[in-house]
Design a protein around this motif. Sequence first.
Motif, PDB file in Angstrom:
ATOM      1  N   GLU A  24       0.838  -1.210   0.000  1.00 23.39           N
ATOM      2  CA  GLU A  24       0.000   0.000   0.000  1.00 23.39           C
ATOM      3  C   GLU A  24       0.872   1.259   0.000  1.00 23.39           C
ATOM      4  O   GLU A  24       0.611   2.205  -0.747  1.00 23.39           O
ATOM      5  CB  GLU A  24      -0.935  -0.010   1.212  1.00 23.39           C
ATOM      6  CG  GLU A  24      -2.072  -0.997   1.029  1.00 23.39           C
ATOM      7  CD  GLU A  24      -3.079  -0.961   2.169  1.00 23.39           C
ATOM      8  OE1 GLU A  24      -4.097  -1.630   2.056  1.00 23.39           O
ATOM      9  OE2 GLU A  24      -2.830  -0.257   3.165  1.00 23.39           O
TER      10      GLU A  24
ATOM     11  N   PHE B 235       0.870   4.080  -2.893  1.00 22.39           N
ATOM     12  CA  PHE B 235       0.575   5.493  -2.636  1.00 22.39           C
ATOM     13  C   PHE B 235       1.740   6.383  -3.057  1.00 22.39           C
ATOM     14  O   PHE B 235       1.532   7.478  -3.595  1.00 22.39           O
ATOM     15  CB  PHE B 235       0.221   5.719  -1.159  1.00 22.39           C
ATOM     16  CG  PHE B 235      -1.212   5.395  -0.858  1.00 22.39           C
ATOM     17  CD1 PHE B 235      -2.228   6.173  -1.414  1.00 22.39           C
ATOM     18  CD2 PHE B 235      -1.557   4.341  -0.043  1.00 22.39           C
ATOM     19  CE1 PHE B 235      -3.562   5.876  -1.147  1.00 22.39           C
ATOM     20  CE2 PHE B 235      -2.887   4.035   0.224  1.00 22.39           C
ATOM     21  CZ  PHE B 235      -3.891   4.802  -0.321  1.00 22.39           C
TER      22      PHE B 235
ATOM     23  N   LEU C 139       1.494   6.788  -6.744  1.00 30.59           N
ATOM     24  CA  LEU C 139       0.424   7.715  -7.114  1.00 30.59           C
ATOM     25  C   LEU C 139       0.849   9.164  -6.849  1.00 30.59           C
ATOM     26  O   LEU C 139       0.636  10.054  -7.669  1.00 30.59           O
ATOM     27  CB  LEU C 139      -0.852   7.402  -6.331  1.00 30.59           C
ATOM     28  CG  LEU C 139      -1.631   6.132  -6.719  1.00 30.59           C
ATOM     29  CD1 LEU C 139      -2.759   5.866  -5.736  1.00 30.59           C
ATOM     30  CD2 LEU C 139      -2.195   6.235  -8.138  1.00 30.59           C
TER      31      LEU C 139
ATOM     32  N   PRO D 100       0.089   9.296 -12.038  1.00 29.73           N
ATOM     33  CA  PRO D 100      -0.430   8.656 -13.253  1.00 29.73           C
ATOM     34  C   PRO D 100      -1.865   9.083 -13.534  1.00 29.73           C
ATOM     35  O   PRO D 100      -2.604   9.426 -12.612  1.00 29.73           O
ATOM     36  CB  PRO D 100      -0.384   7.160 -12.908  1.00 29.73           C
ATOM     37  CG  PRO D 100      -0.485   7.109 -11.416  1.00 29.73           C
ATOM     38  CD  PRO D 100       0.222   8.340 -10.929  1.00 29.73           C
TER      39      PRO D 100
ATOM     40  N   LEU E  97      -3.412   5.082 -13.837  1.00 28.99           N
ATOM     41  CA  LEU E  97      -4.029   5.330 -12.532  1.00 28.99           C
ATOM     42  C   LEU E  97      -4.878   4.137 -12.103  1.00 28.99           C
ATOM     43  O   LEU E  97      -4.792   3.657 -10.964  1.00 28.99           O
ATOM     44  CB  LEU E  97      -4.889   6.587 -12.647  1.00 28.99           C
ATOM     45  CG  LEU E  97      -5.751   6.956 -11.453  1.00 28.99           C
ATOM     46  CD1 LEU E  97      -4.900   7.293 -10.254  1.00 28.99           C
ATOM     47  CD2 LEU E  97      -6.643   8.152 -11.818  1.00 28.99           C
ATOM     48  N   ARG E  98      -5.678   3.660 -13.038  1.00 29.01           N
ATOM     49  CA  ARG E  98      -6.561   2.529 -12.712  1.00 29.01           C
ATOM     50  C   ARG E  98      -5.769   1.264 -12.383  1.00 29.01           C
ATOM     51  O   ARG E  98      -6.190   0.447 -11.575  1.00 29.01           O
ATOM     52  CB  ARG E  98      -7.548   2.264 -13.860  1.00 29.01           C
ATOM     53  CG  ARG E  98      -8.655   3.314 -13.895  1.00 29.01           C
ATOM     54  CD  ARG E  98      -9.661   3.068 -15.012  1.00 29.01           C
ATOM     55  NE  ARG E  98     -10.688   4.104 -15.017  1.00 29.01           N
ATOM     56  CZ  ARG E  98     -11.896   3.966 -14.467  1.00 29.01           C
ATOM     57  NH1 ARG E  98     -12.244   2.843 -13.886  1.00 29.01           N
ATOM     58  NH2 ARG E  98     -12.760   4.959 -14.504  1.00 29.01           N
TER      59      ARG E  98
ATOM     60  N   VAL F 170      -4.641   1.562  -8.765  1.00 33.19           N
ATOM     61  CA  VAL F 170      -5.776   1.315  -7.863  1.00 33.19           C
ATOM     62  C   VAL F 170      -6.148  -0.173  -7.877  1.00 33.19           C
ATOM     63  O   VAL F 170      -6.484  -0.754  -6.843  1.00 33.19           O
ATOM     64  CB  VAL F 170      -6.975   2.218  -8.224  1.00 33.19           C
ATOM     65  CG1 VAL F 170      -8.196   1.846  -7.394  1.00 33.19           C
ATOM     66  CG2 VAL F 170      -6.622   3.687  -7.991  1.00 33.19           C
TER      67      VAL F 170
ATOM     68  N   LEU G  52      -3.933  -1.895  -5.510  1.00 32.83           N
ATOM     69  CA  LEU G  52      -4.372  -1.678  -4.120  1.00 32.83           C
ATOM     70  C   LEU G  52      -5.516  -2.621  -3.765  1.00 32.83           C
ATOM     71  O   LEU G  52      -5.601  -3.139  -2.649  1.00 32.83           O
ATOM     72  CB  LEU G  52      -4.826  -0.226  -3.936  1.00 32.83           C
ATOM     73  CG  LEU G  52      -3.712   0.800  -3.726  1.00 32.83           C
ATOM     74  CD1 LEU G  52      -4.253   2.225  -3.855  1.00 32.83           C
ATOM     75  CD2 LEU G  52      -3.070   0.610  -2.347  1.00 32.83           C
ATOM     76  N   ARG G  53      -6.405  -2.842  -4.728  1.00 31.93           N
ATOM     77  CA  ARG G  53      -7.531  -3.741  -4.461  1.00 31.93           C
ATOM     78  C   ARG G  53      -7.075  -5.197  -4.384  1.00 31.93           C
ATOM     79  O   ARG G  53      -7.588  -5.984  -3.592  1.00 31.93           O
ATOM     80  CB  ARG G  53      -8.582  -3.585  -5.554  1.00 31.93           C
ATOM     81  CG  ARG G  53      -9.305  -2.267  -5.390  1.00 31.93           C
ATOM     82  CD  ARG G  53     -10.223  -1.995  -6.541  1.00 31.93           C
ATOM     83  NE  ARG G  53     -11.192  -0.982  -6.163  1.00 31.93           N
ATOM     84  CZ  ARG G  53     -11.982  -0.359  -7.020  1.00 31.93           C
ATOM     85  NH1 ARG G  53     -11.920  -0.668  -8.306  1.00 31.93           N
ATOM     86  NH2 ARG G  53     -12.827   0.546  -6.606  1.00 31.93           N
TER      87      ARG G  53
END
Lengths: 218, 218
Positions: A60, A64, A67, A72, A77-78, A81, A84-85
């Motif tokens: 994580e 971060f 990011l 991005p 960006l996606r 994320v 992270l998921r």
Amino acid sequence: MRDAFHEELDAVFGDLASICGLVETAVSQATKALLEGDIDIAEQVISSDEQIDRAREAVEDQAFALLSLQQPVAGDLRVVVAALRMVTELERMGDLSVHVAKIARLRVPNVAVPGEIAPTMVKMAETAEDMVSRVQKIIVQRDVSAAIELGRDDEIMDQLRRASFTQLLGDDWEHGVEAAVDVALLGRYYERIADHAVSIANRVVFVVTGENPRSLDS
Amino acid sequence: MRDAFHEELDAVFGDLASICGLVETAVSQATKALLEGDIDIAEQVISSDEQIDRAREAVEDQAFALLSLQQPVAGDLRVVVAALRMVTELERMGDLSVHVAKIARLRVPNVAVPGEIAPTMVKMAETAEDMVSRVQKIIVQRDVSAAIELGRDDEIMDQLRRASFTQLLGDDWEHGVEAAVDVALLGRYYERIADHAVSIANRVVFVVTGENPRSLDS
């Protein structure tokens, strides 16, 4: 040559694959504890979960940082994320292995799973473990076709779950309420591990193709 | 005056609160279907879940737009990612309500929960519903002390779960394996709804204070 963003992203995915390896060990050891009624192995699964939690925090922080520093946009960006998921889901799979280990521990010196239903439970455990092992390779190799195949195999787990209920609720069941409740909850835990494996595989499809498979379970 | 980023963020949190309202209805209606053995209400909970899924997608799109266009860093970035995690958890709570409704539907025209254990199950359902209702207010008001209090009340759910197992596994249990398995799984679903409510409350604490409560379940 890859730019700094994609190099750092590769490092994040490398760490996700490592955590997936820890989860595979947790699932496999929890099952061993369960089938052998081995309290030492159960305790080890429970205490090792902290390692997965710490590794999750590290990923994580990495994500971060990526990011914040690289800013991005759009697809990149996606992807971050999605990472992270994925790490949240891997941690959850570790927690579910702990739940299996805790049922094993609760029944020691007995074995929670009666011999009659053990073959079905073993198949569920093996299916879950196999899916975790395959998802690790899918993360490492960004293998879209293997990821889509994994999604299809989720049906095997559903079939096993139904088979276990048929046994539990049949007139032949002679092992009482406690064993039935244990088996129902264990089935739920393995099913959720499999669900998360499919979800992570779907996220890899998204990371590579930019498209969600239709079956994506967010 | 708030800047564009914080105005858009407020809109995201407003939508999270609305979804939480949909989840509260789902939990409440699933419980009604369960306790009354009402197939129409059960079907309605199952078909309404799509609304929660669509609302989740809309919030995700909003959050990604916010990240892409406003390029938040540090704390602001973490708040948007927290919102993405909150919406995933809300959707999951909707799915768990569907699981409750499906057990209700499976047993119609009977009621899945035997009268003897109904009071414990009603308390679990009420506790879950109350926690979802409180978490909605916590999201709207960014109420840190209410969020911390919610985390403490999670213990009530654990106690109810233990009480239900004591009843199920006691010598007095006369309702057989099927009802016991239903009650064990229903207990698990309500417990998970409560877990997610606590997790969302903890994320609100993080959003407001920048610190994770010690009990944060990621």
